[in-house]
Structures are given as C-alpha cells and as structure tokens.
Write an enzyme that holds these catalytic residues in place. Sequence first.
Site, PDB file in Angstrom:
ATOM      1  N   ASP A  54      22.285  35.800 -44.676  1.00 42.17           N
ATOM      2  CA  ASP A  54      23.318  36.241 -45.621  1.00 42.17           C
ATOM      3  C   ASP A  54      22.916  37.875 -45.775  1.00 42.17           C
ATOM      4  O   ASP A  54      23.668  38.756 -46.087  1.00 42.17           O
ATOM      5  CB  ASP A  54      23.187  35.843 -46.850  1.00 42.17           C
ATOM      6  CG  ASP A  54      23.668  34.484 -47.133  1.00 42.17           C
ATOM      7  OD1 ASP A  54      24.568  34.241 -46.178  1.00 42.17           O
ATOM      8  OD2 ASP A  54      23.469  33.623 -47.888  1.00 42.17           O
ATOM      9  N   HIS A  72      10.628  55.637 -25.463  1.00 43.79           N
ATOM     10  CA  HIS A  72      11.345  54.925 -26.447  1.00 43.79           C
ATOM     11  C   HIS A  72      10.537  54.088 -27.520  1.00 43.79           C
ATOM     12  O   HIS A  72      11.004  53.285 -28.064  1.00 43.79           O
ATOM     13  CB  HIS A  72      12.544  53.826 -25.743  1.00 43.79           C
ATOM     14  CG  HIS A  72      13.594  54.946 -25.188  1.00 43.79           C
ATOM     15  ND1 HIS A  72      14.309  54.300 -24.282  1.00 43.79           N
ATOM     16  CD2 HIS A  72      13.810  56.077 -25.258  1.00 43.79           C
ATOM     17  CE1 HIS A  72      15.144  55.350 -23.811  1.00 43.79           C
ATOM     18  NE2 HIS A  72      14.868  56.323 -24.394  1.00 43.79           N
ATOM     19  N   ASP A 100      10.311  62.145 -33.007  1.00 41.97           N
ATOM     20  CA  ASP A 100      11.715  62.144 -32.595  1.00 41.97           C
ATOM     21  C   ASP A 100      12.474  61.496 -33.619  1.00 41.97           C
ATOM     22  O   ASP A 100      12.385  60.475 -33.775  1.00 41.97           O
ATOM     23  CB  ASP A 100      11.954  61.658 -31.191  1.00 41.97           C
ATOM     24  CG  ASP A 100      13.260  61.945 -30.712  1.00 41.97           C
ATOM     25  OD1 ASP A 100      14.126  62.500 -31.423  1.00 41.97           O
ATOM     26  OD2 ASP A 100      13.516  61.885 -29.390  1.00 41.97           O
ATOM     27  N   ASP A 114      19.045  65.635 -34.106  1.00 37.71           N
ATOM     28  CA  ASP A 114      18.340  65.026 -33.107  1.00 37.71           C
ATOM     29  C   ASP A 114      17.192  65.981 -32.832  1.00 37.71           C
ATOM     30  O   ASP A 114      17.346  66.643 -32.007  1.00 37.71           O
ATOM     31  CB  ASP A 114      18.932  64.603 -31.832  1.00 37.71           C
ATOM     32  CG  ASP A 114      18.043  63.744 -30.814  1.00 37.71           C
ATOM     33  OD1 ASP A 114      17.113  63.286 -31.038  1.00 37.71           O
ATOM     34  OD2 ASP A 114      18.704  63.471 -29.793  1.00 37.71           O
ATOM     35  N   HIS A 172      12.882  62.622 -17.718  1.00 40.58           N
ATOM     36  CA  HIS A 172      14.306  62.471 -18.215  1.00 40.58           C
ATOM     37  C   HIS A 172      14.850  63.658 -18.431  1.00 40.58           C
ATOM     38  O   HIS A 172      14.315  64.664 -17.595  1.00 40.58           O
ATOM     39  CB  HIS A 172      14.090  62.071 -19.818  1.00 40.58           C
ATOM     40  CG  HIS A 172      13.370  62.954 -20.775  1.00 40.58           C
ATOM     41  ND1 HIS A 172      14.028  64.096 -21.195  1.00 40.58           N
ATOM     42  CD2 HIS A 172      12.059  62.617 -21.176  1.00 40.58           C
ATOM     43  CE1 HIS A 172      12.715  64.631 -21.794  1.00 40.58           C
ATOM     44  NE2 HIS A 172      11.799  64.073 -21.988  1.00 40.58           N
ATOM     45  N   HIS A 217      21.718  66.206 -24.036  1.00 40.94           N
ATOM     46  CA  HIS A 217      22.993  65.444 -24.093  1.00 40.94           C
ATOM     47  C   HIS A 217      23.878  66.087 -25.119  1.00 40.94           C
ATOM     48  O   HIS A 217      23.315  66.826 -26.024  1.00 40.94           O
ATOM     49  CB  HIS A 217      22.499  63.815 -24.371  1.00 40.94           C
ATOM     50  CG  HIS A 217      21.616  63.774 -25.778  1.00 40.94           C
ATOM     51  ND1 HIS A 217      22.169  63.856 -27.027  1.00 40.94           N
ATOM     52  CD2 HIS A 217      20.144  63.585 -25.810  1.00 40.94           C
ATOM     53  CE1 HIS A 217      21.067  63.645 -27.614  1.00 40.94           C
ATOM     54  NE2 HIS A 217      19.745  63.632 -26.958  1.00 40.94           N
ATOM     55  N   HIS A 242      24.098  60.327 -28.919  1.00 46.41           N
ATOM     56  CA  HIS A 242      24.141  60.786 -27.363  1.00 46.41           C
ATOM     57  C   HIS A 242      25.923  60.653 -27.478  1.00 46.41           C
ATOM     58  O   HIS A 242      26.545  59.428 -27.566  1.00 46.41           O
ATOM     59  CB  HIS A 242      24.057  59.691 -26.483  1.00 46.41           C
ATOM     60  CG  HIS A 242      22.378  59.659 -26.298  1.00 46.41           C
ATOM     61  ND1 HIS A 242      21.642  58.773 -25.576  1.00 46.41           N
ATOM     62  CD2 HIS A 242      21.258  60.356 -26.961  1.00 46.41           C
ATOM     63  CE1 HIS A 242      20.358  58.973 -25.764  1.00 46.41           C
ATOM     64  NE2 HIS A 242      20.165  59.973 -26.455  1.00 46.41           N
ATOM     65  N   GLU A 251      15.874  69.464 -24.905  1.00 43.96           N
ATOM     66  CA  GLU A 251      14.544  68.717 -24.782  1.00 43.96           C
ATOM     67  C   GLU A 251      13.686  68.513 -23.819  1.00 43.96           C
ATOM     68  O   GLU A 251      13.593  67.103 -23.482  1.00 43.96           O
ATOM     69  CB  GLU A 251      14.887  67.253 -25.614  1.00 43.96           C
ATOM     70  CG  GLU A 251      16.026  66.574 -25.046  1.00 43.96           C
ATOM     71  CD  GLU A 251      16.253  65.339 -25.704  1.00 43.96           C
ATOM     72  OE1 GLU A 251      15.363  64.383 -25.854  1.00 43.96           O
ATOM     73  OE2 GLU A 251      17.642  64.842 -25.935  1.00 43.96           O
ATOM     74  N   TYR A 284       4.681  64.377 -19.988  1.00 41.78           N
ATOM     75  CA  TYR A 284       3.979  63.167 -20.236  1.00 41.78           C
ATOM     76  C   TYR A 284       2.762  62.881 -19.492  1.00 41.78           C
ATOM     77  O   TYR A 284       3.154  62.529 -18.168  1.00 41.78           O
ATOM     78  CB  TYR A 284       4.848  61.975 -20.393  1.00 41.78           C
ATOM     79  CG  TYR A 284       6.180  62.288 -21.257  1.00 41.78           C
ATOM     80  CD1 TYR A 284       6.151  62.131 -22.664  1.00 41.78           C
ATOM     81  CD2 TYR A 284       7.344  62.993 -20.790  1.00 41.78           C
ATOM     82  CE1 TYR A 284       7.175  62.781 -23.354  1.00 41.78           C
ATOM     83  CE2 TYR A 284       8.326  63.485 -21.201  1.00 41.78           C
ATOM     84  CZ  TYR A 284       8.278  63.409 -22.765  1.00 41.78           C
ATOM     85  OH  TYR A 284       9.566  63.661 -23.513  1.00 41.78           O
ATOM     86  N   ARG A 317       7.207  66.410 -26.128  1.00 41.79           N
ATOM     87  CA  ARG A 317       8.623  66.872 -26.149  1.00 41.79           C
ATOM     88  C   ARG A 317       8.789  67.818 -27.287  1.00 41.79           C
ATOM     89  O   ARG A 317       8.434  67.762 -28.424  1.00 41.79           O
ATOM     90  CB  ARG A 317       9.325  65.788 -26.189  1.00 41.79           C
ATOM     91  CG  ARG A 317      10.841  66.015 -26.134  1.00 41.79           C
ATOM     92  CD  ARG A 317      11.577  64.839 -25.852  1.00 41.79           C
ATOM     93  NE  ARG A 317      11.884  63.667 -26.894  1.00 41.79           N
ATOM     94  CZ  ARG A 317      11.072  62.539 -26.633  1.00 41.79           C
ATOM     95  NH1 ARG A 317      10.237  62.148 -25.588  1.00 41.79           N
ATOM     96  NH2 ARG A 317      11.142  61.509 -27.704  1.00 41.79           N
ATOM     97  N   GLU A 329      12.223  69.387 -28.932  1.00 45.65           N
ATOM     98  CA  GLU A 329      13.987  69.133 -29.007  1.00 45.65           C
ATOM     99  C   GLU A 329      14.426  69.864 -30.014  1.00 45.65           C
ATOM    100  O   GLU A 329      14.387  69.812 -31.328  1.00 45.65           O
ATOM    101  CB  GLU A 329      14.230  67.665 -28.861  1.00 45.65           C
ATOM    102  CG  GLU A 329      15.579  67.068 -29.083  1.00 45.65           C
ATOM    103  CD  GLU A 329      15.733  65.730 -28.924  1.00 45.65           C
ATOM    104  OE1 GLU A 329      15.143  64.872 -29.402  1.00 45.65           O
ATOM    105  OE2 GLU A 329      16.911  65.370 -28.766  1.00 45.65           O
TER     106      GLU A 329
END
Length: 439
Positions: A36, A242, A259, A270, A349, A353, A360, A383, A387, A404, A406
């Site tokens: 529910d 991710h 991030d 972002d 990467h 974007h 995105h 960004e 790594y 990173r 960004e």
Amino acid sequence: MIPIKSFSERRRRLAAQMQQGVAIVPTSPERVRSRDAHYPYRFDSYFYYLTGFGEPEALLVLVAGAAEGEPKQILFCRDKDTEREIWDGFRHGPEAAREAFGFDEAYSISRLDEMLPKLLADQPAVYCALGQDSAWDMRVTGWINRVREQARSGVTAPAAIHDSRLLLDEMRLFKSAEELQLMRRAAEISTGAHRRAMRATRAGLHEHEVEAELLHEFRRQGAQAPAYTPIVAGGANACVLHYIDNNAELKSGDLLLIDAGCELDGYAADITRTFPVNGKFSPAQKDVYQLVLAAQAAAIAAVRPGNPWNAPHDAALQVLAQGFIDLGLCQGSVDAVIQSEDYKRFYMHRTGHWLGLDVHDAGEYKLNGNWRSLQPGMTLTVEPGCYLRPADNVPEHFWNIGVRIEDDVAVTESGCEVLTAAATKTVLEIEQLMQGCHG
Ligand code: GLY
Ligand code: MN
Ligand code: MN
C-alpha cells in the site's frame, strides 16, 4: 515559481511548431513501492513543462491549427472527490484546474476514451512520446483505431505520428530567465547542503549520517526532494561511480566524495565535492585534487557561446592527460594518451550533461552528426574526475583516491555563470572550513 502564463506560452510555442495536429502528453503514473506504500510522486517532466500541474492522473491535449489561430488547450485530470480528499488531500478537479492553470477546457480523466477519438477525428497528425510508455502507446493507437472505424462516415484518422520530444527537447534545452532563477535557488540550497555536510564530517561517522545532513538541508530550505539518490562515498567507495549504499564508516586519511543536489519545483541541481574526512589533504590526495580542479577550471573556461558541446570535455582531457603523465600514471605524450584512450583507466565518464527538469536533462548533444554549439540559456554540468583503484596498478600512495568536482553552469551571452560557485571548492577553502569544525 514559474508564472502560469509562461506555461500557456510554452503550449502556444509548441502548437506553432506543430502547425496542425494534436499533441497528447500524459503525466507519470503513481508507482507502488511496496503493497500500500507508494514512491513519492513525481510528475512527468514534459507534462509539467507544459502545464505546471503537479497532480497524478492527468493528460494534456493540445490541438494546433484550430480555425481561430489559437491552439485549443485541454486538460484531463482527476475529478473532485470529497471522500478521497479526506484521505489523500486536495485535488483541483477539472473546473478549478481549468481556471487556475489557464486551459480552454478541462474534463475528467475518466472521459479520455470517449473524447480522444473525437479530438483526433480529421486531424492530420498526432504528436506523442511514442515508446516512452507502452501502455500509453497502446491507448493512443487504440484512439486512432476508433477514428479509423468511422471511415465510412467520411472521417479521416491521423496519418502521421510524430515524436513530440523532438520539439519539446529543443524547447527545454533553452532555459528562460524564470527557469534560471529557479535553478539558481536549487543550486543555492544544494551548495548550502554540501557546506553543511562538509562541516559535519569526521572519522567514525557513517556515510548515511552525512547523507542525513544533506537531506535535512534540502528539506529545511523547501526543496521537495533530492534530484537523484545522493552518492556519499568514503575511501574506495568513491571509485564506484554510481555508489549509493552510503552505509560505510568514514576513516581518517580517506577522502569523501559527495554527489548530491536537490530538486526545487521540478528543477535539479547536481553538485559533487570531494574532501578529506579528517579535514586535511595528504600530499597524494592534494596532487590528484589539484589536477581535477585544474581540469574543471579549463572545462568551465571553455563554456561559452559558439563553442561546441565537446569543448569543455576536450579541455578537461588535455589537463587530465598531462596530469596523469606528470603523476607517472600514464606514459607518452598528451596526444598519445588521449588518442589511445589510456586515460580511461582513471577517467571513464564524460565531463557533463544538460541539466534542468531532469538531472540528465532533455536535449540533443549532436546536430547533423556534429557536436552542437553552446548557446545562451543552455545549462549543463562540468564534472571531471579521477579514480585510482589498486586494481589499475597505481602506486600505493594513490590507492582508492577518487575525486570528482561537479558544478552547474549556465551559458550566458559573454561566457558562463557558475550557478554553484558558492560550494566550497579550493583546497584552502575546504581545509579552512573543516578546521573550524575539527579544531
Ligand atoms: N549525479 C548524476 C551525475 O552527476 O550525472
Ligand atoms: Mn552530473
Ligand atoms: Mn552528479
């Protein structure tokens, strides 16, 4: 808030491009999370862009090429329902929605199957997001078939189905002054959240405790939700692009990569920041951090009107490739490292974007096979990152350094505006801010 008249202006602009035909734009369905319990509701970005209407179970019909010259703007939405409203809260109902949101007509959503075949009769074309949701695809083709069944009465069915996204993506790509104002505020809330997270961070806390600081600040400042699941990644987790488990303990000597950005009235921020858990960069961490920061500065400098979309990425790559060589991570010339894509071991990467209603965001990156040129009103992220995983045979002092940085950037007439400039970023700023909390 975007004024209501801006939404109807968008509908008129869409209709002018369609010339003749009917656009059908449904909003997103509510989704069950478990039995529910539902996921927090989020409208469809295209529907919201054209209506400003946030309730579920709603659909826009736009009839272009009407005799009077003005498109007919029709909303289908939930009926008023005093019983349901006791449980679930206010719903406009068609009449109040028509009035409040500036539609010509509004009807109960329960009348879709009755009314759509009538609205599609003798229309040359349908515009919809074919393929986005197979249930809606079936429904639309069903309505077209209902029209076809009337062929012997001399009624013609639409002969063409166009993808409405081709027109809408291009409109959404260029932000109005009102949209930019909202995005500035989303950026401001998010930069505040990053500063709060930085201040709260110390060894022994868990990633989720820092995540809680971000979420607390988003909601405290009136943002409806995070724009995406925050990444709060300490140590080796920062090298998982991710990573969203956000449950590990933070260790002194590690970096923390965050991030996270909020969504405000539909618009996303972002932001990524990376900083030492104990407030002080090690020499190796500082080397990598300064490299990514320099790559980001070069990329941001390349965000100006007329430059191709790829210019910021190329600028970042030049700096990163040279840095990887200087740090002994890659060998050979900058050109060779870029040509062979050897840099992808550490930077896999792209540099950004489009950003807007979706994190995105909508919009083509190439036109006729070429990177499109940046133009005022476009908003994007910048960004770059680096790594360094032990598995990539890097020297031990670099192990598990994931960085990173960004920011969100709007293209202006003369260059760009960094919407997230207030988020603490230089080594000195970060160490000073954290020293105030650790000292
Ligand atoms: N937070 C998603 C991205 O940076 O693309
Ligand atoms: Mn991003
Ligand atoms: Mn991000």
